[in-house]
Design a protein around this motif. Structure first.
Motif, PDB file in Angstrom:
ATOM      1  N   THR A  48       0.850  -1.186   0.000  1.00  0.00           N
ATOM      2  CA  THR A  48       0.000   0.000   0.000  1.00  0.00           C
ATOM      3  C   THR A  48       0.886   1.236   0.000  1.00  0.00           C
ATOM      4  N   PRO A  49       0.426   2.372  -0.533  1.00  0.00           N
ATOM      5  CA  PRO A  49       1.260   3.577  -0.553  1.00  0.00           C
ATOM      6  C   PRO A  49       1.576   4.083   0.852  1.00  0.00           C
ATOM      7  N   ASN A  50       2.779   4.629   1.018  1.00  0.00           N
ATOM      8  CA  ASN A  50       3.231   5.218   2.277  1.00  0.00           C
ATOM      9  C   ASN A  50       3.437   6.720   2.052  1.00  0.00           C
ATOM     10  N   HIS A  51       2.751   7.547   2.822  1.00  0.00           N
ATOM     11  CA  HIS A  51       2.868   8.993   2.624  1.00  0.00           C
ATOM     12  C   HIS A  51       4.182   9.505   3.204  1.00  0.00           C
ATOM     13  N   LEU A  52       4.822  10.402   2.475  1.00  0.00           N
ATOM     14  CA  LEU A  52       6.095  10.977   2.903  1.00  0.00           C
ATOM     15  C   LEU A  52       5.913  11.815   4.157  1.00  0.00           C
ATOM     16  N   PRO A  53       6.930  11.853   5.034  1.00  0.00           N
ATOM     17  CA  PRO A  53       6.850  12.742   6.210  1.00  0.00           C
ATOM     18  C   PRO A  53       6.758  14.206   5.773  1.00  0.00           C
ATOM     19  N   LYS A  54       6.066  15.008   6.551  1.00  0.00           N
ATOM     20  CA  LYS A  54       5.931  16.430   6.213  1.00  0.00           C
ATOM     21  C   LYS A  54       7.140  17.243   6.664  1.00  0.00           C
ATOM     22  N   ASP A  55       7.857  16.749   7.662  1.00  0.00           N
ATOM     23  CA  ASP A  55       9.027  17.456   8.147  1.00  0.00           C
ATOM     24  C   ASP A  55      10.218  17.196   7.228  1.00  0.00           C
ATOM     25  N   ASP A  56      10.952  18.249   6.880  1.00  0.00           N
ATOM     26  CA  ASP A  56      12.060  18.129   5.943  1.00  0.00           C
ATOM     27  C   ASP A  56      13.159  17.206   6.464  1.00  0.00           C
ATOM     28  N   ASP A  57      13.534  17.336   7.734  1.00  0.00           N
ATOM     29  CA  ASP A  57      14.583  16.493   8.299  1.00  0.00           C
ATOM     30  C   ASP A  57      14.166  15.023   8.329  1.00  0.00           C
ATOM     31  N   GLU A  58      12.918  14.771   8.705  1.00  0.00           N
ATOM     32  CA  GLU A  58      12.421  13.399   8.728  1.00  0.00           C
ATOM     33  C   GLU A  58      12.414  12.802   7.322  1.00  0.00           C
ATOM     34  N   LEU A  59      12.034  13.618   6.347  1.00  0.00           N
ATOM     35  CA  LEU A  59      11.977  13.140   4.973  1.00  0.00           C
ATOM     36  C   LEU A  59      13.375  12.770   4.470  1.00  0.00           C
ATOM     37  N   ARG A  60      14.339  13.629   4.734  1.00  0.00           N
ATOM     38  CA  ARG A  60      15.704  13.344   4.292  1.00  0.00           C
ATOM     39  C   ARG A  60      16.271  12.109   4.996  1.00  0.00           C
ATOM     40  N   HIS A  61      15.964  11.973   6.285  1.00  0.00           N
ATOM     41  CA  HIS A  61      16.416  10.796   7.025  1.00  0.00           C
ATOM     42  C   HIS A  61      15.803   9.524   6.446  1.00  0.00           C
ATOM     43  N   LEU A  62      14.528   9.589   6.096  1.00  0.00           N
ATOM     44  CA  LEU A  62      13.853   8.430   5.513  1.00  0.00           C
ATOM     45  C   LEU A  62      14.482   8.046   4.171  1.00  0.00           C
ATOM     46  N   LEU A  63      14.717   9.031   3.309  1.00  0.00           N
ATOM     47  CA  LEU A  63      15.312   8.753   2.001  1.00  0.00           C
ATOM     48  C   LEU A  63      16.699   8.139   2.162  1.00  0.00           C
ATOM     49  N   ARG A  64      17.449   8.643   3.139  1.00  0.00           N
ATOM     50  CA  ARG A  64      18.801   8.131   3.385  1.00  0.00           C
ATOM     51  C   ARG A  64      18.746   6.666   3.822  1.00  0.00           C
ATOM     52  N   GLU A  65      17.836   6.346   4.745  1.00  0.00           N
ATOM     53  CA  GLU A  65      17.698   4.968   5.228  1.00  0.00           C
ATOM     54  C   GLU A  65      17.279   4.023   4.102  1.00  0.00           C
TER      55      GLU A  65
END
Length: 383
Positions: free
Chosen positions: A153-170
């Motif tokens: 199922t689709p997962n919505h991206l975090p709205k916080d910029d730092d959280e989003l970058r951390h997620l992409l990195r992981e």
């Protein structure tokens, strides 16, 4: 499970690998029920349910091989064998693990699945995931080990910029799955909320994690992806994310789709890019390499023909060892006799000191004893 890192090798074209989490109360029960049902239906040839410690000790192909040990946090090991296409055999192992820690985000039971076929893998074959896990939304097995992202199922991206970058990195560094980011040009209706994976072939369906960016996240998602992964997020489009470090074959423009219509229609261009990306040589994570080694060297579920071939190989191996021992004994005896003769001739008569002859072989070290012990290792739950 050990922390993931990337080796210098790539995933073999015969293998299917997955790593995730089960968030339910009894994951091993869910696996057992599914295996029993599929064997009764004739989908599986056979399966085994093993304690990991005993499994490591009773490895048939390579006794006492450290590579067959799934580690101290392993809970249970399952093996299954089935056939696809023109009687091509697939062998697979699923191992469940205790969580690495009790901090938030590590809840649930981890699992690693390694499957390998006798020929190059075809994405239209059944998914190995659904051979062990029920293909039902009611069973929460389908979480990526990274950030508990859902597979189906689709997962919505975090709205916080730092959280989003951390997620992409992981995701780019640690996940074993293919990650796709889709931007919604406008909020989709129910038809547009369908996951992209529904249109993918069976064996690729459970290898893709889909992220969704809301209409207002266009700029923040584009900025974060450009900074972390050097790719752009087109408004109303999609991109297949690279791994870190990216392969030399990865072309950001090639794996970027400018327009994706989220109206319930099949996103043909995006699906083509996902299939193309998944078919390219992917870096083999260290944990995945270990799982593949365990599958190959720590396999228990032999067919009768394989048991016969293995027994014949063991007989040949110990016959060679016995022959080498006999040859060595004869050579030693000849050397001792020659030394006696030379010493007698040098001393001028038969009264020379007698050299000790070859020592008798201890009963417990006899070839027959070694051969008996070797055949004892063949005994197992399926023999």
């Amino acid at each position: 499970m050990a922390k993931n890192s990337t080796s210098s090798t790539t995933v073999p074209d015969t293998a299917w690998l997955g790593r995730g989490r089960h968030l339910g109360p009894e994951p091993e029960r869910d696996v057992r029920r599914n295996l029993i049902a599929l064997k009764a239906a004739g989908v599986l040839d056979d399966f085994l349910d093993l304690d990991p410690v005993e499994a490591a000790r009773s490895t048939v192909l390579h006794p006492r091989d450290e590579a067959a040990d799934p580690g101290p946090t392993a809970r249970r090991l399952f093996e299954a064998r089935w056939r696809v296409a023109d009687d091509i055999t697939v062998r697979a192992q699923l191992t469940t693990y205790e969580p690495e820690s009790r901090r938030k985000g590590d809840e649930g039971v981890g699992w690693i699945l390694a499957a390998e076929a006798e020929h190059a893998w075809d994405v239209h074959w059944p998914s190995p995931a659904t051979m062990f896990w029920p293909d039902s939304d009611q069973i929460p097995w389908d979480r990526d080990a990274v950030a508990n992202l859902r597979l189906r199922t689709p997962n919505h991206l975090p709205k916080d910029d730092d959280e989003l970058r951390h997620l992409l990195r992981e995701c780019s560094r640690q996940s074993w799955f293919v990650h796709v980011v889709v931007h919604e040009a406008m909020t989709p209706d129910v038809r547009g909320q369908r996951p992209v994976s529904e249109w993918l072939p069976p064996s690729l369906r459970h290898r893709v994690v889909e992220h969704r960016g809301t209409p207002e996240q266009a700029q923040i998602a584009d900025f974060a992806m450009k900074r972390e992964l050097n790719v752009r997020m087109p408004r109303g489009g999609a991109v297949v994310l690279p791994t870190t470090p990216p392969g030399s074959w990865y072309d950001a423009d090639r794996y970027t789709v400018r327009t994706v219509f989220l109206d319930g229609s099949e996103p043909a261009e995006l699906l083509d890019r996902i299939r193309e990306f998944a078919a390219l040589p992917q870096p083999l994570p260290a944990d995945a390499e270990q799982a593949l080694t365990r599958l190959r060297r720590g396999w228990h579920l032999l067919t009768p023909q394989e048991e016969l071939v293995h027994a014949q190989a063991m007989v040949a191996q110990y016959a060679e060892a016995l022959d080498a021992m006999t040859t060595s004994r004869d050579l030693y005896k000849e050397a001792a006799e020659a030394a006696h003769a030379a010493l007698a001739e040098a001393s001028g008569g038969p009264g020379a000191a007698i050299l000790p002859g070859p020592r008798p072989v201890k009963p417990e070290a006899s070839p027959l004893s070694s051969l008996t012990k070797a055949f004892g290792r063949l005994r197992g739950p399926n023999k």
